[in-house]
Design a protein around this motif. Sequence first.
Motif, short mmCIF file in Angstrom:
data_model
loop_
_atom_site.label_atom_id
_atom_site.label_comp_id
_atom_site.label_asym_id
_atom_site.label_seq_id
_atom_site.Cartn_x
_atom_site.Cartn_y
_atom_site.Cartn_z
N ASN A 106 -0.05 -7.65 10.30
CA ASN A 106 0.39 -7.55 8.92
C ASN A 106 1.65 -8.39 8.80
O ASN A 106 2.70 -8.04 9.33
N HIS A 107 1.54 -9.53 8.13
CA HIS A 107 2.68 -10.44 7.95
C HIS A 107 3.47 -10.10 6.68
O HIS A 107 4.41 -10.81 6.34
N ALA A 108 3.07 -9.08 5.96
CA ALA A 108 3.62 -8.66 4.67
C ALA A 108 3.23 -9.62 3.55
O ALA A 108 2.88 -9.18 2.48
N ASN A 109 3.25 -10.92 3.80
CA ASN A 109 2.75 -11.88 2.80
C ASN A 109 1.27 -12.16 2.99
O ASN A 109 0.65 -12.79 2.13
N ALA A 110 0.72 -11.71 4.10
CA ALA A 110 -0.71 -11.88 4.40
C ALA A 110 -1.14 -10.81 5.39
O ALA A 110 -0.34 -10.33 6.19
N LEU A 111 -2.41 -10.47 5.32
CA LEU A 111 -3.05 -9.60 6.30
C LEU A 111 -3.96 -10.51 7.12
O LEU A 111 -4.77 -11.25 6.55
N ASP A 139 3.62 -7.13 11.94
CA ASP A 139 3.45 -5.74 12.32
C ASP A 139 1.97 -5.53 12.65
O ASP A 139 1.11 -6.25 12.15
N PRO A 140 1.65 -4.53 13.46
CA PRO A 140 0.24 -4.26 13.75
C PRO A 140 -0.55 -3.97 12.47
O PRO A 140 -0.02 -3.40 11.52
N LEU A 141 -1.81 -4.38 12.47
CA LEU A 141 -2.71 -4.13 11.34
C LEU A 141 -3.97 -3.46 11.88
O LEU A 141 -4.65 -4.01 12.75
N ASP A 142 -4.25 -2.27 11.36
CA ASP A 142 -5.44 -1.52 11.74
C ASP A 142 -6.43 -1.57 10.58
O ASP A 142 -6.28 -0.84 9.60
N LEU A 143 -7.44 -2.42 10.69
CA LEU A 143 -8.43 -2.58 9.62
C LEU A 143 -9.40 -1.41 9.52
O LEU A 143 -10.21 -1.37 8.59
N ASP A 144 -9.33 -0.47 10.45
CA ASP A 144 -10.21 0.70 10.37
C ASP A 144 -9.65 1.77 9.43
O ASP A 144 -10.33 2.76 9.16
N ARG A 145 -8.46 1.57 8.93
CA ARG A 145 -7.88 2.49 7.96
C ARG A 145 -8.38 2.15 6.56
O ARG A 145 -8.79 1.01 6.30
N GLU A 148 -6.54 1.57 0.69
CA GLU A 148 -5.37 2.09 -0.01
C GLU A 148 -4.20 2.29 0.94
O GLU A 148 -3.05 2.01 0.59
N GLU A 149 -4.47 2.78 2.15
CA GLU A 149 -3.41 2.98 3.14
C GLU A 149 -2.84 1.64 3.59
O GLU A 149 -1.62 1.50 3.76
N ILE A 150 -3.71 0.66 3.81
CA ILE A 150 -3.26 -0.66 4.24
C ILE A 150 -2.37 -1.29 3.18
O ILE A 150 -1.29 -1.82 3.48
N TRP A 151 -2.80 -1.24 1.91
CA TRP A 151 -2.00 -1.83 0.83
C TRP A 151 -0.66 -1.11 0.67
O TRP A 151 0.38 -1.75 0.47
N ALA A 152 -0.66 0.22 0.75
CA ALA A 152 0.59 0.97 0.59
C ALA A 152 1.55 0.65 1.73
O ALA A 152 2.75 0.44 1.50
N GLU A 153 1.04 0.59 2.95
CA GLU A 153 1.89 0.25 4.09
C GLU A 153 2.43 -1.18 3.96
O GLU A 153 3.61 -1.44 4.22
#
Length: 181
Positions: A106-111, A139-145, A148-153
């Motif tokens: 998670n680059h914050a400007n891109a996943l 930051d780590p990105l868990d695509l199994d979540r 909505e959780e990914i966008w909020a984080e």
Amino acid sequence: MPSSYAPRLAHMGIACFDIERMIDFYTSVFDLQLTDRGVGFTFPYPLAFMSARSDQHHQVALSQNRPAGSPSTIMQVSFKVDTIDALREARRRALDKGATAMRGLNHANALSIYCLDPEGNTLEVYLDTPWYVTQPHGDPLDLDRPDEEIWAETERIAKADPTFMPQAEWAARFEARQRQL
């Protein structure tokens, strides 16, 4: 520099060991179509040209001229998608076709997801976010979540960064700098 001067990156070439395996990987994972192939006249190696766009003869060119045992010299090749589900699909397809070293960032400007293609070249598949933070950032990105959780984080991570701004603001600043050149 003349104001009409605006070069655009249009395609890239990859030197490979096994052109058939690489054609299969790139057409299967990224839905590229093989547009032409043959042996070059002044560059006497097997070549393959692939594209996902009717207005570009090729976006990827493969050449079977990589010396045996040589490491990849590609820092990364990046493909852009529009949704988190498309990132998940790219991950599934790449793993099914032999990609290794898969990881999400998670680059914050891109996943992004990163992996190695079957010949060890680093690939990225990414999705832009509406936010900007100074790079590098990962930051780590868990695509199994859930999405909505990914966008909020991602929003939380972006807004916690002191360099945060909406992407539209960053783009406006970029355009202003371009006009000054």
